[in-house]
Design an enzyme around this catalytic site. Structure first.
Site, PDB file in Angstrom:
ATOM      1  N   ASP A 152      24.400   5.997  36.566  1.00  0.00           N
ATOM      2  CA  ASP A 152      25.528   5.791  37.473  1.00  0.00           C
ATOM      3  C   ASP A 152      26.747   5.682  36.574  1.00  0.00           C
ATOM      4  O   ASP A 152      26.912   4.685  35.858  1.00  0.00           O
ATOM      5  CB  ASP A 152      25.323   4.514  38.295  1.00  0.00           C
ATOM      6  CG  ASP A 152      26.526   4.208  39.187  1.00  0.00           C
ATOM      7  OD1 ASP A 152      27.546   4.917  39.090  1.00  0.00           O
ATOM      8  OD2 ASP A 152      26.433   3.247  39.973  1.00  0.00           O
ATOM      9  N   VAL A 153      27.603   6.699  36.598  1.00  0.00           N
ATOM     10  CA  VAL A 153      28.710   6.731  35.638  1.00  0.00           C
ATOM     11  C   VAL A 153      29.694   5.581  35.834  1.00  0.00           C
ATOM     12  O   VAL A 153      30.453   5.257  34.922  1.00  0.00           O
ATOM     13  CB  VAL A 153      29.470   8.082  35.686  1.00  0.00           C
ATOM     14  CG1 VAL A 153      28.569   9.230  35.254  1.00  0.00           C
ATOM     15  CG2 VAL A 153      30.080   8.341  37.063  1.00  0.00           C
ATOM     16  N   TYR A 168      40.387   9.774  47.707  1.00  0.00           N
ATOM     17  CA  TYR A 168      39.988  10.896  46.843  1.00  0.00           C
ATOM     18  C   TYR A 168      41.212  11.525  46.180  1.00  0.00           C
ATOM     19  O   TYR A 168      41.191  11.846  44.986  1.00  0.00           O
ATOM     20  CB  TYR A 168      39.246  11.907  47.716  1.00  0.00           C
ATOM     21  CG  TYR A 168      38.618  13.094  47.019  1.00  0.00           C
ATOM     22  CD1 TYR A 168      37.382  12.998  46.390  1.00  0.00           C
ATOM     23  CD2 TYR A 168      39.252  14.332  47.037  1.00  0.00           C
ATOM     24  CE1 TYR A 168      36.799  14.111  45.790  1.00  0.00           C
ATOM     25  CE2 TYR A 168      38.681  15.441  46.449  1.00  0.00           C
ATOM     26  CZ  TYR A 168      37.452  15.333  45.825  1.00  0.00           C
ATOM     27  OH  TYR A 168      36.870  16.432  45.242  1.00  0.00           O
ATOM     28  N   GLY A 209      26.973  14.433  37.061  1.00  0.00           N
ATOM     29  CA  GLY A 209      26.813  14.992  38.406  1.00  0.00           C
ATOM     30  C   GLY A 209      26.216  16.389  38.350  1.00  0.00           C
ATOM     31  O   GLY A 209      26.577  17.268  39.141  1.00  0.00           O
ATOM     32  N   ALA A 268      42.398   9.327  43.422  1.00  0.00           N
ATOM     33  CA  ALA A 268      41.509   9.419  42.255  1.00  0.00           C
ATOM     34  C   ALA A 268      41.746  10.723  41.499  1.00  0.00           C
ATOM     35  O   ALA A 268      41.817  10.743  40.266  1.00  0.00           O
ATOM     36  CB  ALA A 268      40.044   9.326  42.705  1.00  0.00           C
ATOM     37  N   LYS A 269      41.876  11.839  42.237  1.00  0.00           N
ATOM     38  CA  LYS A 269      42.011  13.144  41.580  1.00  0.00           C
ATOM     39  C   LYS A 269      43.376  13.295  40.916  1.00  0.00           C
ATOM     40  O   LYS A 269      43.508  13.972  39.900  1.00  0.00           O
ATOM     41  CB  LYS A 269      41.755  14.263  42.591  1.00  0.00           C
ATOM     42  CG  LYS A 269      40.296  14.334  43.073  1.00  0.00           C
ATOM     43  CD  LYS A 269      39.307  14.381  41.916  1.00  0.00           C
ATOM     44  CE  LYS A 269      37.933  14.899  42.320  1.00  0.00           C
ATOM     45  NZ  LYS A 269      36.957  14.823  41.204  1.00  0.00           N
TER      46      LYS A 269
HETATM   47  P1  NAP Z   1      28.240  17.599  44.933  1.00  0.00           P
HETATM   48  O1  NAP Z   1      27.526  18.853  45.303  1.00  0.00           O
HETATM   49  O2  NAP Z   1      28.327  16.508  45.939  1.00  0.00           O
HETATM   50  O3  NAP Z   1      27.594  17.044  43.581  1.00  0.00           O
HETATM   51  C1  NAP Z   1      28.074  15.857  42.994  1.00  0.00           C
HETATM   52  C2  NAP Z   1      26.975  15.253  42.150  1.00  0.00           C
HETATM   53  O4  NAP Z   1      27.498  14.045  41.557  1.00  0.00           O
HETATM   54  C3  NAP Z   1      25.733  14.855  42.980  1.00  0.00           C
HETATM   55  O5  NAP Z   1      24.559  15.303  42.353  1.00  0.00           O
HETATM   56  C4  NAP Z   1      25.835  13.328  43.006  1.00  0.00           C
HETATM   57  O6  NAP Z   1      24.580  12.669  43.061  1.00  0.00           O
HETATM   58  C5  NAP Z   1      26.492  13.042  41.658  1.00  0.00           C
HETATM   59  N1  NAP Z   1      27.038  11.694  41.625  1.00  0.00           N
HETATM   60  C6  NAP Z   1      27.685  11.020  42.599  1.00  0.00           C
HETATM   61  N2  NAP Z   1      27.991   9.782  42.201  1.00  0.00           N
HETATM   62  C7  NAP Z   1      27.533   9.656  40.935  1.00  0.00           C
HETATM   63  C8  NAP Z   1      27.551   8.599  39.984  1.00  0.00           C
HETATM   64  N3  NAP Z   1      28.106   7.416  40.269  1.00  0.00           N
HETATM   65  N4  NAP Z   1      26.982   8.809  38.786  1.00  0.00           N
HETATM   66  C9  NAP Z   1      26.399   9.999  38.496  1.00  0.00           C
HETATM   67  N5  NAP Z   1      26.348  11.034  39.348  1.00  0.00           N
HETATM   68  C10 NAP Z   1      26.922  10.862  40.551  1.00  0.00           C
HETATM   69  O7  NAP Z   1      29.761  17.892  44.497  1.00  0.00           O
HETATM   70  P2  NAP Z   1      30.482  19.227  43.939  1.00  0.00           P
HETATM   71  O8  NAP Z   1      31.083  19.911  45.099  1.00  0.00           O
HETATM   72  O9  NAP Z   1      29.594  19.963  43.003  1.00  0.00           O
HETATM   73  O10 NAP Z   1      31.697  18.549  43.144  1.00  0.00           O
HETATM   74  C11 NAP Z   1      31.656  18.282  41.758  1.00  0.00           C
HETATM   75  C12 NAP Z   1      33.011  17.741  41.309  1.00  0.00           C
HETATM   76  O11 NAP Z   1      34.034  18.671  41.640  1.00  0.00           O
HETATM   77  C13 NAP Z   1      33.394  16.426  41.987  1.00  0.00           C
HETATM   78  O12 NAP Z   1      34.105  15.623  41.090  1.00  0.00           O
HETATM   79  C14 NAP Z   1      34.293  16.879  43.107  1.00  0.00           C
HETATM   80  O13 NAP Z   1      35.161  15.855  43.518  1.00  0.00           O
HETATM   81  C15 NAP Z   1      35.007  18.039  42.435  1.00  0.00           C
HETATM   82  N6  NAP Z   1      35.572  19.000  43.394  1.00  0.00           N
HETATM   83  C16 NAP Z   1      34.782  19.675  44.289  1.00  0.00           C
HETATM   84  C17 NAP Z   1      35.369  20.581  45.167  1.00  0.00           C
HETATM   85  C18 NAP Z   1      34.561  21.359  46.170  1.00  0.00           C
HETATM   86  O14 NAP Z   1      35.186  22.079  47.002  1.00  0.00           O
HETATM   87  N7  NAP Z   1      33.239  21.315  46.170  1.00  0.00           N
HETATM   88  C19 NAP Z   1      36.748  20.781  45.134  1.00  0.00           C
HETATM   89  C20 NAP Z   1      37.513  20.072  44.228  1.00  0.00           C
HETATM   90  C21 NAP Z   1      36.921  19.190  43.354  1.00  0.00           C
HETATM   91  P3  NAP Z   1      23.933  12.232  44.475  1.00  0.00           P
HETATM   92  O15 NAP Z   1      23.481  13.493  45.108  1.00  0.00           O
HETATM   93  O16 NAP Z   1      22.786  11.357  44.107  1.00  0.00           O
HETATM   94  O17 NAP Z   1      25.024  11.544  45.235  1.00  0.00           O
END
Ligand code: NAP
Length: 251
Positions: A61-62, A152, A11, A155-156
């Site tokens: 796709d993981v 979610y 990601g 999962a987390k």
């Molecule tokens: P983000 O901006 O939505 O980025 C997530 C990336 O993962 C996107 O580039 C997405 O690609 C990619 N992705 C989705 N499904 C995938 C798959 N099956 N295989 C490979 N890549 C895939 O999210 P983020 O905010 O940076 O979050 C990153 C991680 O931190 C996630 O696990 C999220 O749950 C966790 N997190 C985030 C927050 C927050 O506040 N932002 C808080 C707690 C935890 P596409 O664009 O093509 O979909």
């Protein structure tokens, strides 16, 4: 640690994953920048290479076992054995329980839990062979429960148990596993949440910041810095832990 320093970040086209890939490259790792769309990884790869680092864009796709196995094999062939894995790829499909579809449940569990499982199963072979490895899984404060996120949060929370079991099974091979549970981090994921509830993102962030003890929302670099600590030598005795990076005990 061995001479080969190769890290996989999933990601990593944007958000926390992109910041983590850039930070690990600065720490000296050759980084496999993995995301669904290989072309979308170009910006992250360019940032790293302009900075003098080494990066490889990998489309995967993981949640797809065959593609995850192929991605890890490709990284090993083109960069060297991956000894660091950051399971960061994630999606949200928020809804209240009574409105949540089977597809929303399956999609979220599939990317976060199955994705982390298949990527880790593939990568651990290289780590255990080398006698050194670092696994970092992205959990969330939502693991503690969050309205509208029954999929979610499950999962987390699941990733926390997954992490602790990895630590128990893989420790004897020199491999540590830890989870980071971020609070509110400003990325496209949280921007999409704001859009979904019809609130301007700046207002959404300001409202969130008022509830966070340090009075600001997080930025992707806050998480990247914690990953850098966990994969570094100072953290070699830290395993099976969940570090909440949320500006307080929970966001
Ligand atoms: P983000 O901006 O939505 O980025 C997530 C990336 O993962 C996107 O580039 C997405 O690609 C990619 N992705 C989705 N499904 C995938 C798959 N099956 N295989 C490979 N890549 C895939 O999210 P983020 O905010 O940076 O979050 C990153 C991680 O931190 C996630 O696990 C999220 O749950 C966790 N997190 C985030 C927050 C927050 O506040 N932002 C808080 C707690 C935890 P596409 O664009 O093509 O979909």
């Amino acid at each position: 640690m061995t001479d080969t320093r190769v890290a996989i970040v999933t990601g990593a086209a944007r958000g926390i994953g992109a910041a983590t890939a850039v930070r690990l490259a600065r720490e000296g790792f050759a980084v496999a920048v993995c995301d669904l769309d290989e072309a979308a990884c170009a910006d992250t790869v360019e940032t790293i290479t302009k900075d003098g680092g080494t990066a490889l864009a990998v489309g995967v796709d993981v949640a797809d076992t065959a593609r995850a196995d192929a991605a890890v094999a490709r990284v090993a062939a083109e960069l060297g054995p991956p000894l660091v894995l950051v399971n960061n790829a994630g999606i949200t499909r928020d809804n209240l329980l009574f409105k949540m579809s089977d597809d929303d449940w399956d999609a979220v569990l599939s990317v976060h839990l199955r994705g982390s499982f298949v990527m880790t199963r593939a990568a651990q072979a290289h780590m255990t062979k080398a006698g050194w490895g670092r696994i970092v899984n992205l959990s969330s404060v939502s693991a503690l429960g969050n309205r509208g996120q029954v999929n979610y949060s499950a999962a987390k929370a699941g990733l926390q148990g997954f992490t602790k079991t990895l630590a128990i099974e893989l420790g004897r091979f020199g491999v540590t596993a830890n989870a980071i549970a971020p609070g509110f981090i400003a990325t496209e994921m949280t921007a999409a949440t704001a859009a979904r509830v019809g609130v301007d993102f700046e207002d959404f962030k300001a409202a969130a910041a008022r509830e966070i003890p340090v009075r600001r929302v997080g930025v992707p670099e806050d998480i990247a810095g914690t990953v850098a600590f966990l994969v570094g030598d100072d953290a070699s005795f830290v395993s099976g832990q969940v570090i909440y990076v949320a500006g307080g005990p929970r966001a």
